[in-house]
Design an enzyme around this catalytic site. Sequence first.
Site: not given
Length: 419
Positions: A62, A267-268
């Site tokens: 976001e 990786p996230r």
Amino acid sequence: MFIGMYRTLIQASFPLLIKPYINKRIKKGKEDPNRLNERFGQPKIARPDGKIIWMHGASVGETVSMLPLIDKILKEDKNINVLVTSGTVTSAEVMSKRLPARAIHQYIPIDNPKFVKNFINHWKPDLALWFEAELWPSLISEIHQCKIPLILVNGRIADKAFKHWKMFKFLSKEMLSCFNLCLGQSEEDTRRLNIIGAKDAKYLGNLKYAGFNPPVDENKKQEISSQISGRPLWGVISTHNNEEEQIGQYIAEMKKQIPNIFTLIAPRHPQRGVEIQQQLNQLGLKTSLRSKNEKINKDTDVYIADTIGEVGIWYDLAPIIFIGGSLIPHGGQNFIEPCRFHDAVLVGPNTQNFVEATNRAKKAQAIIQVQNAKELTEKVIFLLNNPQELKEQQTKAFDWASSEAKVLDGIMKVIKEYI
């Protein structure tokens, strides 16, 4: 009525429930103890002169989606400052590197009426923009009571949330009545916002289409590139638990068809780096971990880039990108960024978080959707072995992303009325 009851309960429960919860998050590294004052609505930074536009987003996705809008607002009015809030350590780190001058990051205060009042009384924002759909009742209602214009931007109502809100429509209607305007992320999100009680919901497009490319540190990129030494390369980005292991099971097969193939995994959640390395080592793969400064050599099968703020390097290096969160029922991560980097982009079967974007991208043949890790690795092998097909797929991805980026002007035109 609901918001009033909630505010009373949340204030009463703070010492017993919320304070221990925050302490637990500190121990897990999910809170920054050096900036805990911000969570209590006690900023250490003075309010700058002039107008302030407050933008809130839950996490990295976001907050990153705000950047083009922040840039446009600041360029068009030199007397405006932007305050960005979020709730995660990762998003704070990313924003510290990417926010321009006249933009400040703060952690969102805990949704306790006292902390919320402290926060708003200090910053006195002139406009609040809420990104996607993290709705905190105390914050939302206090903004409304202070007569600060409030707009939901890129509002997303996921399937599960939609079912819940429909069951308790009296709650959603009370919450959404605090917003002057709701801008849905898609036409379907806009329809859902209207159903659950938004008084004014419109669709102008998905702001994530207009995002900036993540920064690329050319020195770091060249350093990694020299270590890879021209090996056939693909990137596996924003993966979640179990996805790395699923893909890792097929890397040995990939090596049979492309002996020198090199896989880069980002990786996230970077803190999972050591865990991923252990999993892949158990599969017989040779790995290097970026957080340990382990070098890439000719025997390295997988490079695990467990760092923050470097994803632009990986997009720029790799001609083929797989976007994670989509081989498992997570719903997928943002696949638009690698399209803008002129990459061939692949996603798994679970893209519920980006239904409209997936449909539009597939219609333009801008992405390739696979059903499992086996099909994914087969597609990657095909593209690496067919340079012309790879080039065509890269072009389709880039052209689609470029055509979708016009949404920013439409959103800016609407919010200008409130600035």
